[in-house]
Design a protein around this motif. Structure first.
Motif, PDB file in Angstrom:
ATOM      1  N   ASP A 202       0.823  -1.208   0.000  1.00  0.00           N
ATOM      2  CA  ASP A 202       0.000   0.000   0.000  1.00  0.00           C
ATOM      3  C   ASP A 202       0.855   1.256   0.000  1.00  0.00           C
ATOM      4  O   ASP A 202       0.525   2.239  -0.674  1.00  0.00           O
ATOM      5  CB  ASP A 202      -0.953   0.005   1.195  1.00  0.00           C
ATOM      6  N   MET A 203       1.959   1.239   0.742  1.00  0.00           N
ATOM      7  CA  MET A 203       2.853   2.405   0.728  1.00  0.00           C
ATOM      8  C   MET A 203       3.447   2.602  -0.664  1.00  0.00           C
ATOM      9  O   MET A 203       3.477   3.713  -1.182  1.00  0.00           O
ATOM     10  CB  MET A 203       3.962   2.246   1.775  1.00  0.00           C
ATOM     11  N   ALA A 204       3.916   1.504  -1.276  1.00  0.00           N
ATOM     12  CA  ALA A 204       4.528   1.601  -2.603  1.00  0.00           C
ATOM     13  C   ALA A 204       3.533   2.071  -3.654  1.00  0.00           C
ATOM     14  O   ALA A 204       3.893   2.800  -4.579  1.00  0.00           O
ATOM     15  CB  ALA A 204       5.117   0.247  -3.010  1.00  0.00           C
ATOM     16  N   ALA A 205       2.267   1.681  -3.500  1.00  0.00           N
ATOM     17  CA  ALA A 205       1.230   2.052  -4.473  1.00  0.00           C
ATOM     18  C   ALA A 205       0.600   3.406  -4.174  1.00  0.00           C
ATOM     19  O   ALA A 205      -0.240   3.871  -4.938  1.00  0.00           O
ATOM     20  CB  ALA A 205       0.144   0.973  -4.501  1.00  0.00           C
ATOM     21  N   GLY A 206       0.989   4.035  -3.072  1.00  0.00           N
ATOM     22  CA  GLY A 206       0.432   5.340  -2.736  1.00  0.00           C
ATOM     23  C   GLY A 206      -0.955   5.282  -2.135  1.00  0.00           C
ATOM     24  O   GLY A 206      -1.681   6.267  -2.137  1.00  0.00           O
ATOM     25  N   ARG A 207      -1.345   4.115  -1.604  1.00  0.00           N
ATOM     26  CA  ARG A 207      -2.666   3.992  -0.995  1.00  0.00           C
ATOM     27  C   ARG A 207      -2.679   4.458   0.462  1.00  0.00           C
ATOM     28  O   ARG A 207      -3.728   4.559   1.070  1.00  0.00           O
ATOM     29  CB  ARG A 207      -3.164   2.551  -1.104  1.00  0.00           C
ATOM     30  N   CYS A 208      -1.511   4.701   1.016  1.00  0.00           N
ATOM     31  CA  CYS A 208      -1.441   5.239   2.374  1.00  0.00           C
ATOM     32  C   CYS A 208      -0.240   6.173   2.456  1.00  0.00           C
ATOM     33  O   CYS A 208       0.644   6.144   1.605  1.00  0.00           O
ATOM     34  CB  CYS A 208      -1.360   4.125   3.419  1.00  0.00           C
ATOM     35  N   VAL A 209      -0.212   7.013   3.470  1.00  0.00           N
ATOM     36  CA  VAL A 209       0.880   7.960   3.663  1.00  0.00           C
ATOM     37  C   VAL A 209       1.902   7.379   4.627  1.00  0.00           C
ATOM     38  O   VAL A 209       3.084   7.297   4.336  1.00  0.00           O
ATOM     39  CB  VAL A 209       0.354   9.312   4.167  1.00  0.00           C
ATOM     40  N   LYS A 210       1.439   6.979   5.806  1.00  0.00           N
ATOM     41  CA  LYS A 210       2.297   6.356   6.812  1.00  0.00           C
ATOM     42  C   LYS A 210       1.616   5.086   7.290  1.00  0.00           C
ATOM     43  O   LYS A 210       0.431   5.100   7.624  1.00  0.00           O
ATOM     44  CB  LYS A 210       2.534   7.281   8.012  1.00  0.00           C
ATOM     45  N   ALA A 211       2.370   4.001   7.326  1.00  0.00           N
ATOM     46  CA  ALA A 211       1.833   2.730   7.807  1.00  0.00           C
ATOM     47  C   ALA A 211       2.304   2.505   9.240  1.00  0.00           C
ATOM     48  O   ALA A 211       3.458   2.755   9.569  1.00  0.00           O
ATOM     49  CB  ALA A 211       2.291   1.585   6.918  1.00  0.00           C
ATOM     50  N   LEU A 212       1.388   2.032  10.068  1.00  0.00           N
ATOM     51  CA  LEU A 212       1.705   1.709  11.454  1.00  0.00           C
ATOM     52  C   LEU A 212       1.292   0.273  11.708  1.00  0.00           C
ATOM     53  O   LEU A 212       0.116  -0.094  11.536  1.00  0.00           O
ATOM     54  CB  LEU A 212       0.951   2.649  12.410  1.00  0.00           C
ATOM     55  N   LEU A 213       2.250  -0.559  12.087  1.00  0.00           N
ATOM     56  CA  LEU A 213       1.949  -1.938  12.423  1.00  0.00           C
ATOM     57  C   LEU A 213       1.527  -1.996  13.888  1.00  0.00           C
ATOM     58  O   LEU A 213       2.202  -1.449  14.757  1.00  0.00           O
ATOM     59  CB  LEU A 213       3.173  -2.833  12.185  1.00  0.00           C
ATOM     60  N   VAL A 214       0.403  -2.655  14.136  1.00  0.00           N
ATOM     61  CA  VAL A 214      -0.134  -2.741  15.498  1.00  0.00           C
ATOM     62  C   VAL A 214      -0.282  -4.205  15.902  1.00  0.00           C
ATOM     63  O   VAL A 214      -0.474  -5.082  15.067  1.00  0.00           O
ATOM     64  CB  VAL A 214      -1.490  -2.008  15.627  1.00  0.00           C
ATOM     65  N   LYS A 215      -0.196  -4.421  17.195  1.00  0.00           N
ATOM     66  CA  LYS A 215      -0.363  -5.760  17.748  1.00  0.00           C
ATOM     67  C   LYS A 215      -1.783  -6.241  17.447  1.00  0.00           C
ATOM     68  O   LYS A 215      -2.749  -5.498  17.600  1.00  0.00           O
ATOM     69  CB  LYS A 215      -0.107  -5.731  19.257  1.00  0.00           C
ATOM     70  N   GLU A 216      -1.866  -7.482  17.058  1.00  0.00           N
ATOM     71  CA  GLU A 216      -3.179  -8.045  16.745  1.00  0.00           C
ATOM     72  C   GLU A 216      -3.923  -8.352  18.043  1.00  0.00           C
ATOM     73  O   GLU A 216      -3.335  -8.803  19.016  1.00  0.00           O
ATOM     74  CB  GLU A 216      -3.016  -9.300  15.897  1.00  0.00           C
TER      75      GLU A 216
END
Length: 161
Positions: free
Chosen positions: A144-158
């Motif tokens: 999504d970052m590479a495709a421009g679908r988001c600005v900043k990605a945040l990984l969160v605990k499931e």
């Protein structure tokens, strides 16, 4: 705002934060960007340029955008992305101030938090910059970052982990 890639969501957020225009380094020449930027103001250049892209191509361009005694903040260069050819005479003749930052202290963190506490009107805008992904979706986050679908990605605990 000047950017290196096309990301409609980032462009929309930049406008929401007050950017009048969005220009891309890969679509306009440096001379065109400088001309457009100077035409937006009084023709003298910007008082402040903030380089946060991490693109080495942006660094010399930022210097050209500044007026005499302009200030250039460069916190965006965190890795060795190559060399940037600069014209040192711009620093001297225009009395430019170049300020880099790679470190911060806990005092800075307190100031950031105090600023955010004092400006709740910014919370929604800042939150809009972040797309949250469960850790198991790390590959989708990168896609999504590479495709421009988001600005900043945040990984969160499931939740169910």
């Amino acid at each position: 705002m000047i950017t290196t890639g096309k990301n409609p969501k980032r462009d929309e957020l930049a406008r929401a934060f007050g950017a009048d225009e969005v220009w891309r380094l890969n679509e306009l020449s440096d001379a065109e960007i400088v001309e457009r930027a100077k035409a937006m103001g009084d023709g003298l250049g910007a008082e402040l340029v903030y380089e946060a892209s991490g693109s080495v191509k942006a660094v010399p361009l930022g210097m050209q955008l500044l007026r005499n005694r302009g200030v250039y903040l460069i916190p965006g260069q965190y890795s060795n992305s190559g060399e940037a050819p600069i014209m040192p005479q711009l620093i001297t003749f225009n009395a430019l101030q170049l300020i880099g930052s790679s470190q911060y202290s806990m005092t800075d963190v307190y100031r950031y938090l105090d600023f955010l506490a004092a400006h709740p009107e910014l919370h929604e805008r800042i939150n809009a910059l972040i797309t949250r992904y469960p850790v198991s979706d790390v590959n989708r986050a990168f896609d999504d970052m590479a495709a421009g679908r988001c600005v900043k990605a945040l990984l969160v605990k499931e939740e169910n982990a």
